[in-house]
Write an enzyme that holds these catalytic residues in place. Structure first.
Site, mmCIF file in Angstrom:
data_model
loop_
_atom_site.group_PDB
_atom_site.id
_atom_site.type_symbol
_atom_site.label_atom_id
_atom_site.label_comp_id
_atom_site.label_asym_id
_atom_site.label_seq_id
_atom_site.Cartn_x
_atom_site.Cartn_y
_atom_site.Cartn_z
ATOM 1 C CE LYS A 112 42.703 36.274 35.927
ATOM 2 N NZ LYS A 112 43.130 37.646 36.305
HETATM 3 C C1 LIG Z 1 42.257 38.684 36.600
HETATM 4 C C2 LIG Z 1 42.813 39.892 37.270
HETATM 5 C C3 LIG Z 1 41.968 40.864 37.866
HETATM 6 C C4 LIG Z 1 40.465 40.774 37.816
HETATM 7 O O1 LIG Z 1 39.971 39.743 38.640
HETATM 8 P P1 LIG Z 1 38.459 39.218 38.497
HETATM 9 O O2 LIG Z 1 38.413 37.963 39.284
HETATM 10 O O3 LIG Z 1 38.240 39.005 37.035
HETATM 11 O O4 LIG Z 1 37.578 40.289 39.051
HETATM 12 C C5 LIG Z 1 42.567 41.923 38.524
HETATM 13 N N1 LIG Z 1 43.911 42.059 38.585
HETATM 14 C C6 LIG Z 1 44.740 41.158 38.024
HETATM 15 C C7 LIG Z 1 46.205 41.371 38.133
HETATM 16 C C8 LIG Z 1 44.242 40.051 37.348
HETATM 17 O O5 LIG Z 1 45.084 39.159 36.774
#
Ligand SMILES: *Cc1c(COP(=O)(O)O)cnc(C)c1O
Length: 471
Positions: A112
């Site tokens: 993210k």
């Molecule tokens: C947010 C997150 C996900 C999920 O990603 P999406 O974009 O919501 O599908 C998977 N793994 C980790 C480590 C995350 O932080």
């Protein structure tokens, strides 16, 4: 570049307006009116460039002239210069045709950061140009809040308040939020559950007078500017592995469908992607959808991969819009019925192109732990539990894929973030990277408030006023 709503009734907007408003006024999500196209030569030219340069070229057509070119370049350079690996998103070979793309070299050790760090700088730039400020308010069960706090610190025109359920996030996730020493960011523990936190945030937004007085804003993945920077790492990986001459397949663990939707966007832009393999944990609404064409809500169960413990994937609406030939009225009708009935079906004729692109598989906690252990034994690499769900999906879908096409599995978080799963798999937690080895002993700033809207509003009022007086 104009953006249109997936529900078809909100006005088309430019990038800077989409950035600031997040959700469209008709309840839809904004998507580009047309996909910018990369020719084979454009893709070939990416090979050998720095990550920041690839990211800039991928994002430029989406931003257009709403942000001056030199400002966008500065934002992108500054973002990725702060990451902990000189390749930013290094590719590691695990097996002859299996690669791992490490997306945990940002400040909070999960993918993210790759978008949130850009998003906050874009916000700051656009707000400064308009002479405005915003107050970001959000709830988190872990990764999103940490990424938002790190991204908003040191931004001149943003105050940021993140709520999390007291005692219910992992120690690493909590410290990533509570040890950030900046006057404009606030991690607040709430005496309640994650749902209580979310309800408080919604209530704060629904209080129109409060929302307007503090210019409340959100940074969740329904914001197009969260998706856009993620498209870049798909171009980066494919170009480094031989695109456009050689196609690639990506394996992506999925929760809100944001990350894998960014891969879909890359393909719409001309990147030769053979298959998109999505992995889910026991909360498998998307896997069931790709298997049957039926979307059906069930209860959420807690798993070892908490960032995918979701009931409904908000970004799926963007794919649905394309499956419905971009007919916003049809999307609105389907999703209105979905809210009422908890289910909907997309006929086989509408699934056509998606059913040959997406493959899906699920892993429960036992299978996730088993994947972590086996990959460690075979390769020495420690996968975080989300990554293991994606790698597991790649393995389970092997007979449906062309074995000559390389698979890039996304390593979505550093294994040190999810100690419980790693301990269960290999008997000991993974160490934190050196630059944050002392995280768990850094001083915390962690106010606690009751599960009460007035307490939250009072807290925000005091902090924003104080900051205003100090400035
Ligand atoms: C947010 C997150 C996900 C999920 O990603 P999406 O974009 O919501 O599908 C998977 N793994 C980790 C480590 C995350 O932080």
């Amino acid at each position: 570049m104009q953006y249109i709503s997936t529900r078809g009734r909100a006005p088309a907007l430019a990038f800077d307006e989409v950035l600031l408003c997040g959700l469209a006024r008709d309840g839809g999500l904004y998507v580009p009116a047309v996909w910018p196209l990369f020719s084979r030569d454009d893709i070939r030219a990416l090979k050998g460039l720095s990550y920041a340069e690839v990211a800039l070229r991928v994002m430029q057509p989406f931003v257009g002239d709403t942000v001056p070119a030199d400002a966008l370049r500065r934002i992108v350079d500054e973002t990725y210069a702060g990451f902990g690996h000189r390749c930013v998103a290094p590719l590691k070979q695990l097996a002859p045709n299996l690669w791992l793309m490490e997306l945990f070299h940002g400040p909070t050790l999960a993918f993210k950061d790759y978008a949130m760090q850009v998003l906050a700088r874009l916000f700051d730039h656009v707000l400064a140009a308009r002479g405005e400020r915003v107050t970001i308010v959000g709830a988190t069960s872990g990764d999103t809040g940490a990424a938002a706090i790190e991204a908003c610190r040191d931004r001149a025109n943003i105050d940021c308040f993140i709520l999390f359920p007291k005692g219910r996030v992992s120690p690493v996730q909590q410290r990533q939020m509570t040890t950030v020493d900046a006057p404009n960011v606030h991690a607040i523990a709430v005496e309640g559950t994650f749902d209580d936190c979310q309800d408080m945030v919604k209530a704060a937004f629904n209080d129109a007078a409060f929302r307007d007085a503090y210019a409340l804003s959100a940074v969740n993945s329904i914001n197009w500017a969260r998706i856009m920077p993620q498209i870049a790492y798909y171009f980066w990986a494919a170009a480094n592995l031989g695109a456009p001459e050689r196609p690639v397949t990506f394996a992506v663990p999925t929760g809100n469908f944001g990350n894998v939707y960014a891969a879909y966007a890359a393909r719409q832009m001309g990147l030769p992607i053979d298959r998109l393999v999505t992995g889910s944990n026991a909360n498998d609404i998307l896997t069931r959808f790709f298997e049957t064409g039926d979307m059906e809500i069930r209860g959420v169960v807690p798993t070892l991969s908490p960032s995918m413990d979701i009931q409904v994937s908000s970004n799926f609406e963007r794919l649905l819009f394309d499956l419905m030939d971009r007919d916003g009225g049809e999307v609105d009708a389907i999703l209105t019925a979905f809210r009422r009935d908890g289910r909907f079906s997309v006929g086989a004729n509408r699934m056509g192109p998606a059913s040959s692109l997406f493959l899906a598989a699920r892993s429960d906690d036992a299978a996730t732990v088993e994947t972590i252990r086996r990959v460690r034994d075979e390769t020495g690499e420690l996968l975080d539990p989300h990554t293991a769900v994606g790698v597991g999906a790649a393995e389970r879908t092997r007979k449906h894929r062309d074995p000559a096409v390389p698979v890039v599995a996304l390593a979505c978080a550093h294994p040190a973030k999810f100690a419980e799963a790693i301990e269960r798999a290999v008997g000991a937690a993974a160490p934190l990277p050196e630059r944050m080895a002392d995280l768990l002993t850094r001083p915390e700033r962690n106010p606690v408030i009751p599960n009460d809207l007035a307490a939250l509003q009072g807290y925000i009022r005091d902090r924003v006023a104080t900051r205003g007086a100090a400035a």
